[in-house]
Each structure stands twice: as structure tokens, then as C-alpha cells.
Design a protein around this motif. Structure first.
Motif, short mmCIF file in Angstrom:
data_model
loop_
_atom_site.label_atom_id
_atom_site.label_comp_id
_atom_site.label_asym_id
_atom_site.label_seq_id
_atom_site.Cartn_x
_atom_site.Cartn_y
_atom_site.Cartn_z
N GLY B 38 0.46 -6.77 0.24
CA GLY B 38 0.23 -6.84 -1.21
C GLY B 38 -0.22 -5.50 -1.78
N ALA B 39 -1.13 -4.83 -1.05
CA ALA B 39 -1.63 -3.54 -1.53
C ALA B 39 -0.50 -2.51 -1.57
CB ALA B 39 -2.76 -3.04 -0.63
N VAL B 40 0.30 -2.47 -0.49
CA VAL B 40 1.40 -1.51 -0.44
C VAL B 40 2.40 -1.79 -1.57
CG1 VAL B 40 3.39 -0.74 0.92
CG2 VAL B 40 1.18 -1.08 2.03
N VAL B 41 2.75 -3.08 -1.74
CA VAL B 41 3.74 -3.42 -2.76
C VAL B 41 3.19 -3.15 -4.16
CG1 VAL B 41 5.06 -5.31 -3.79
CG2 VAL B 41 4.92 -5.09 -1.31
N ALA B 42 1.90 -3.45 -4.37
CA ALA B 42 1.31 -3.22 -5.69
C ALA B 42 1.30 -1.73 -6.01
CB ALA B 42 -0.10 -3.79 -5.74
N ILE B 43 0.93 -0.91 -5.03
CA ILE B 43 0.92 0.55 -5.25
C ILE B 43 2.34 1.02 -5.56
CG2 ILE B 43 0.58 2.80 -4.14
CD1 ILE B 43 -1.81 1.51 -2.67
N ALA B 44 3.32 0.49 -4.78
CA ALA B 44 4.71 0.87 -5.00
C ALA B 44 5.16 0.49 -6.40
CB ALA B 44 5.61 0.20 -3.96
N VAL B 105 2.07 -16.18 11.74
CA VAL B 105 1.27 -15.15 11.08
C VAL B 105 2.14 -14.31 10.15
CG1 VAL B 105 -0.07 -13.04 11.47
CG2 VAL B 105 -0.47 -15.05 12.89
N LEU B 106 3.35 -13.98 10.64
CA LEU B 106 4.24 -13.15 9.83
C LEU B 106 4.66 -13.89 8.56
CD1 LEU B 106 5.21 -10.31 10.55
CD2 LEU B 106 7.45 -11.31 11.05
N ALA B 107 5.01 -15.17 8.69
CA ALA B 107 5.44 -15.95 7.52
C ALA B 107 4.30 -16.04 6.50
CB ALA B 107 5.88 -17.35 7.94
N LEU B 108 3.09 -16.31 6.99
CA LEU B 108 1.95 -16.41 6.07
C LEU B 108 1.69 -15.06 5.40
CD1 LEU B 108 -0.63 -18.61 8.00
CD2 LEU B 108 0.72 -19.25 6.01
N SER B 109 1.84 -13.97 6.17
CA SER B 109 1.62 -12.64 5.59
C SER B 109 2.64 -12.36 4.50
CB SER B 109 1.73 -11.56 6.66
OG SER B 109 0.84 -11.80 7.72
N VAL B 110 3.90 -12.68 4.79
CA VAL B 110 4.97 -12.40 3.82
C VAL B 110 4.72 -13.20 2.53
CG1 VAL B 110 7.41 -12.80 3.35
CG2 VAL B 110 6.73 -11.73 5.50
N VAL B 111 4.34 -14.49 2.69
CA VAL B 111 4.13 -15.34 1.52
C VAL B 111 2.90 -14.89 0.74
CG1 VAL B 111 3.57 -17.66 0.74
CG2 VAL B 111 5.31 -17.33 2.49
N SER B 112 1.76 -14.74 1.44
CA SER B 112 0.54 -14.40 0.70
C SER B 112 0.63 -12.97 0.18
CB SER B 112 -0.70 -14.62 1.56
OG SER B 112 -0.81 -13.63 2.54
N GLY B 113 1.41 -12.12 0.85
CA GLY B 113 1.61 -10.76 0.38
C GLY B 113 2.23 -10.72 -1.01
N ALA B 114 3.18 -11.63 -1.26
CA ALA B 114 3.85 -11.66 -2.56
C ALA B 114 2.84 -12.04 -3.65
CB ALA B 114 5.00 -12.65 -2.54
N VAL B 119 -1.61 -10.16 -7.71
CA VAL B 119 -3.05 -10.11 -8.02
C VAL B 119 -3.51 -8.67 -8.17
CG1 VAL B 119 -5.35 -10.57 -7.10
CG2 VAL B 119 -3.57 -12.32 -6.92
N PHE B 120 -3.14 -7.84 -7.19
CA PHE B 120 -3.60 -6.43 -7.22
C PHE B 120 -3.01 -5.70 -8.42
CE2 PHE B 120 -4.03 -6.67 -2.35
CZ PHE B 120 -5.31 -7.16 -2.49
N ARG B 121 -1.74 -6.01 -8.72
CA ARG B 121 -1.10 -5.34 -9.84
C ARG B 121 -1.81 -5.73 -11.15
NH1 ARG B 121 3.93 -5.56 -12.87
NH2 ARG B 121 3.95 -7.79 -12.49
N GLY B 122 -2.10 -7.04 -11.28
CA GLY B 122 -2.80 -7.51 -12.47
C GLY B 122 -4.18 -6.89 -12.59
N ALA B 123 -4.89 -6.83 -11.44
CA ALA B 123 -6.24 -6.29 -11.44
C ALA B 123 -6.22 -4.80 -11.76
CB ALA B 123 -6.92 -6.54 -10.11
N ALA B 124 -5.21 -4.11 -11.23
CA ALA B 124 -5.11 -2.67 -11.49
C ALA B 124 -4.89 -2.44 -12.98
CB ALA B 124 -3.97 -2.05 -10.68
N ARG B 156 -12.99 -5.94 -7.53
CA ARG B 156 -13.90 -6.66 -8.41
C ARG B 156 -13.14 -7.52 -9.41
NH1 ARG B 156 -18.13 -3.74 -12.19
NH2 ARG B 156 -17.15 -5.03 -13.76
N TYR B 157 -12.12 -6.93 -10.04
CA TYR B 157 -11.35 -7.69 -11.03
C TYR B 157 -10.50 -8.77 -10.37
CZ TYR B 157 -12.57 -4.49 -14.80
OH TYR B 157 -13.25 -3.78 -15.75
N GLY B 158 -10.06 -8.48 -9.14
CA GLY B 158 -9.11 -9.38 -8.50
C GLY B 158 -9.72 -10.45 -7.63
N LEU B 159 -11.02 -10.40 -7.40
CA LEU B 159 -11.64 -11.30 -6.42
C LEU B 159 -11.41 -12.79 -6.70
CD1 LEU B 159 -13.07 -10.95 -3.77
CD2 LEU B 159 -15.24 -11.11 -4.95
N PRO B 160 -11.60 -13.27 -7.94
CA PRO B 160 -11.36 -14.70 -8.19
C PRO B 160 -9.94 -15.11 -7.85
CG PRO B 160 -12.50 -13.72 -10.05
CD PRO B 160 -12.10 -12.59 -9.15
N ALA B 161 -8.96 -14.25 -8.19
CA ALA B 161 -7.57 -14.57 -7.89
C ALA B 161 -7.29 -14.47 -6.40
CB ALA B 161 -6.64 -13.64 -8.66
#
Lengths: 232, 237
Positions: B38-44, B105-114, B119-124, B156-161
Motif C-alpha cells: 500500500g505504501a509503495v503504491v500510494a507513493i507511486a 499470506v500473499l493473497a491477503l497482502s495483495v487484497v489489503s494492499g489495495a 487509505v495512505f493516498r487519502g491520508a497523504a 495519524r490521519y490514516g489510523l482509523p481507516a
């Protein structure tokens, strides 16, 4: 045979399964909205005897996986003598009905949160103004609160319908041959799981994508007609 | 009645406990992996050039528009060779467990990553631009800005989400049971099937999940209080 052949050949059967997926999702959402309205009424009522069970209902459903809820209904409840000897037994024996029940109950809990949020999001001043104009409680709701709440609920509910379309895939675990169930069957027949599951994914994307677009258009139309009266 | 939940060969207590711990482990690893993706994709998506932004948008749209179960099937049935390769790297051996565990683990990572990417993009987007201008005025280098301004503010902004994403991931672990990984849901199926006490075991499993939910609610609320965000864009700091 090229790598793409199983991919292309999967589409006709998968598309034939789309109506079942859509049917399950829409029926569940409609039943879910009806239940959600009652849950919301109970949660916003003055009586703790209504508020508390409604809160527990929402908490339990939102706090557990839908997959587990489905198996609880399909395998767990079906085992109870009260159910087996009741008039409801033909329903609980039927996997389609169990899946529909699980999906409806699930979406009703999330739906009631959306409705409650929408109603509580209407600015206090609006209700006070309606009171000052001596509108009856029914008028207050139908003319002031509901139209504004609807505008706020719509995007969230559209998202919930998308989630429901995705959630119907879980019905395949109780042998219902909707899109995911059909995809599994074709995959084990053709030994080409990657191609078949990608094809199924494209079908789901088309369904959820067009739905998201439809809700987006509806939302725009509502905003245009009523102005931007959504209060925060 | 509760003898059946005793520990040891006669009861299912130890099996259920092990299943519950496996659920927590898979969920935690999936959530962690998802946050990294999620962090990598949001930064991208925020800073990258157009094609990279487009790729990030495609990833979040596709994953969020397709059932989680389908993603799990795709990775589990489609990734056999790949998983055996990863399993060898981590010395897990190439058995069914490693396949199911890594696919899970990979499937959960891929799903929660999206979801975390959104979340990170919104918080940023919620972080005031003045923060970065101020950081630049203080002469911070890009990496310092990321470490001292962007990451703490976004968290801080993204924690609830993020709490929502964690709950989603925790519940999605139940779907991993279709691969045969013996987590809580699979353990419950086995116990229910072999004792023919379906109602009892599915109820227990529901209660365990509710316990996890209540516990995570509590911990996330503590964390939100700690960084003073409470679901709103806070004023202090």
C-alpha cells in the motif's frame, strides 16, 4: 492449443452464470435494506430494549467473516432439532436459500450503519427549522431529513452493492454455481486455472465497474436536482 | 458439554487454539505485507510519472473490483511453481502447507494492499501542504521529509481507516481455509465434521472472531488516543 484458448473458451459458460450472481446480489440487497431499516429504527429508538439487541446484531455480523456466517447457517442451524422439525426446514435444507439468508443478514448490518450515518449526518439546524415551521414528524422525515440523508447514503450504499456482488462468490462454497463456482468447475476440468480465474475476474470487473459508474451518474443527477444541500 | 474443548487427544481445545493463532499469524503477515504494498503504491500514485500512476490506479481498481475468493484461487492454483520456489528460499520445504501458507499470506497482502494504498493516498491528501513547505524551509532532505513529516502525519490521519483494513484482513483469513491451510475456519470445519457438533463449533468460532474484533477495536482506540487523531483531522501538532 495456445495459452489463450482456455481463457476464451471459459467466457460463454461464465457469462451464463452471471444472472445467478446478479440475482443473488440484488435479492440480498433488497431484503437487506428492509431489515436494515428496522435495525436502524431500533438503534435510534428511545427504548434500550430495542437499541441494545440491534447494536449486538450489528456488532456480531460486522465482527465475523461472512464465510463463517454462511457455514453457521448452512451446517450449524441445520443441525438443530427446532429447525429440523419446523416449517422452515425445507428452506434451511436448500443451499441457495441459506446463501441468500447469509448475504441478506450480512448486508443488513452494514446497511443499517450507512442509513444511520446518513440520518445523523443531517444538520441539526435543518430539523430545528422544520420544528419551527411546525411540520409533523412524518413531514419532517419525508421532506427534510430523508432527502438529505439519501444524498449522503447513496455513494456508501452503492459501494455496499459492489461489496455484495463480490460477496456472492462465497456462495460457491456451498455448491452454488454462480460465476466463481462455475470458474472452479471449468478450472478443474481444463487444468487451466490461471486463464479461467482471470476470465472470471474480468467478468466481475465489468459488473462492479459498470455498477460503480451507474451510482456515480445517479449521484451527480441527485446533486444537480437538489443543489449541494449535504450538511456536515 | 465443554469436555469437547479440553486440551489433549480427547478434546479440540488445543486444535482450536492453534487454529486461532494461525489466523492471527496469517492476518498479521498479510496486513504487514499489505501495508508495504500500500505504501509503495500510494507513493507511486502521488509522486510517480503518469504510467506508474496509471499502473497503481489499475492495481487498486482491479483488486477492489474482484472477489477476494477469486484472488485466493488464482494465487493458490496458479502460483504452484512460484510458491515452491519461495518456500525453498525460506527453507519451508515444498509441501502443501508451505503452498497454502504462502498463497494465503500473499493473497491477503495483495487484497489489503489495495485498500491500504487508498487509505495512505487519502491520508497523504489530508496532510496540509504547508507542512512540507515548512520542512523544505527548514532545509530537510527528501528522505528526512518522508521520515519526519510524511510518515507520522499519514499514520495519524490514516489510523482509523487502517483499523478498518485490519478488520477486513482478519475476516478475510477465513477464506484462506479453501486452500486447506489449517487456520481457525478450517479447524472449525474439521472439528464440526468429525464430532458432528456443527452448531457448537461454529458458535465457538464466531465467539473467537468477536473476541479478536473487540480486542483490535480496543487496541486501535488506544493507538488513536495516543496519537490524538480520533477519526478527525486533529488540530494539535
Amino acid at each position: 492449443m495456445s495459452w489463450w484458448d482456455p481463457f476464451i473458451e471459459a467466457f460463454p459458460s461464465l457469462i451464463k452464470a452471471v444472472p445467478l450472481t446478479v440475482m443473488l446480489a440484488t435479492t440480498a440487497v433488497v431484503i437487506g435494506i428492509v431489515i436494515a431499516i428496522f435495525i436502524t429504527l431500533a438503534r435510534m429508538s428511545g427504548s434500550a430494549f430495542l437499541r441494545w439487541p440491534a447494536y449486538a446484531y450489528v456488532y456480531v455480523i460486522r465482527g465475523t467473516p461472512l464465510f463463517l456466517q454462511l457455514f453457521f447457517i448452512y451446517y450449524g442451524l441445520a443441525q438443530l432439532d427446532i429447525i429440523r422439525h419446523s416449517m422452515l426446514w425445507p428452506l434451511f435444507r436448500d443451499e441457495y436459500w441459506c446463501a441468500l439468508l447469509a448475504l441478506s443478514l450480512n448486508t443488513s448490518a452494514y446497511g443499517s450503519e450507512i442509513i444511520r450515518g446518513g440520518i445523523q449526518g443531517v444538520a441539526k439546524g435543518q430539523v430545528e427549522a422544520a420544528l419551527a415551521f411546525a411540520l409533523s414528524p412524518v413531514q419532517r422525515f419525508t421532506r427534510i431529513v430523508f432527502p438529505q440523508a439519501l444524498r449522503q447514503m447513496l455513494p456508501a450504499y452503492g459501494n455496499e452493492v459492489v461489496l455484495m456482488i463480490k460477496a456472492t462468490s462465497i456462495a460457491s462454497t456451498v455448491t452454488i454455481m454462480e460465476v466463481t463456482g462455475t470458474a472452479r468447475a471449468i478450472a478443474s476440468e481444463t487444468y487451466a486455472p490461471v486463464q479461467v480465474f482471470i476470465a472470471a475476474g474480468i467478468i466481475y470487473l465489468a459488473l462492479t465497474g459498470s455498477l460503480t459508474y451507474g451510482v456515480h451518474c445517479l449521484e451527480k443527477a441527485l446533486h444537480r436536482r437538489g443543489g449541494l444541500a449535504v450538511a456536515r | 458439554m465443554f469436555d469437547i474443548l479440553s486440551f489433549g487427544p480427547g478434546g479440540w481445545g488445543d486444535e482450536m487454539l492453534r487454529g486461532a493463532l494461525m489466523t492471527l499469524l496469517v492476518a498479521a503477515l498479510g496486513f504487514l505485507g499489505g501495508n508495504i504494498i500500500g505504501a509503495v503504491v500510494a507513493i507511486a500514485r502521488v509522486l510517480g510519472p503518469a504510467p506508474v500512476r496509471w499502473l497503481g490506479a489499475a492495481y487498486t481498481t482491479v483488486v477492489r473490483g474482484v472477489p477476494e475468493l477469486l484472488i485466493i484461487y488464482l494465487l493458490f492454483f496458479g502460483g504452484g511453481e512460484f510458491f515452491r520456489f519461495i518456500a525453498k528460499i525460506f527453507f519451508l520445504g515444498g509441501d502443501g502447507f508451505a503452498d497454502a501458507f504462502i498463497a494465503g499470506v500473499l493473497a491477503l497482502s495483495v487484497v489489503s494492499g489495495a485498500y491500504s494504498a487508498e487509505v495512505f493516498r487519502g491520508a497523504a491528501g489530508a496532510v496540509p501542504r504547508g507542512m512540507f513547505d515548512a520542512a523544505r524551509a527548514f532545509g530537510m532532505r527528501p528522505f528526512q521529509m518522508l521520515r519526519l513529516i510524511a510518515i507520522p502525519q499519514v499514520l495519524r490521519y490514516g489510523l482509523p481507516a487502517m483499523a478498518n483494513v485490519w478488520q477486513l484482513t482478519l475476516k478475510d483469513t477465513a477464506l484462506i481455509s479453501v486452500t486447506g491451510l489449517v487456520e481457525l475456519m478450517r479447524t472449525t470445519d474439521i472439528a464440526a465434521g468429525s464430532t458432528q457438533k456443527q452448531f457448537f463449533f461454529y458458535t465457538i468460532s464466531i465467539m473467537i472472531f468477536l473476541g479478536f474484533t473487540a480486542l483490535s477495536d480496543f487496541l486501535f482506540r488506544r493507538a488513536e488516543n495516543f496519537c490524538g487523531c480520533h477519526g478527525h483531522a486533529g488540530g494539535k501538532g
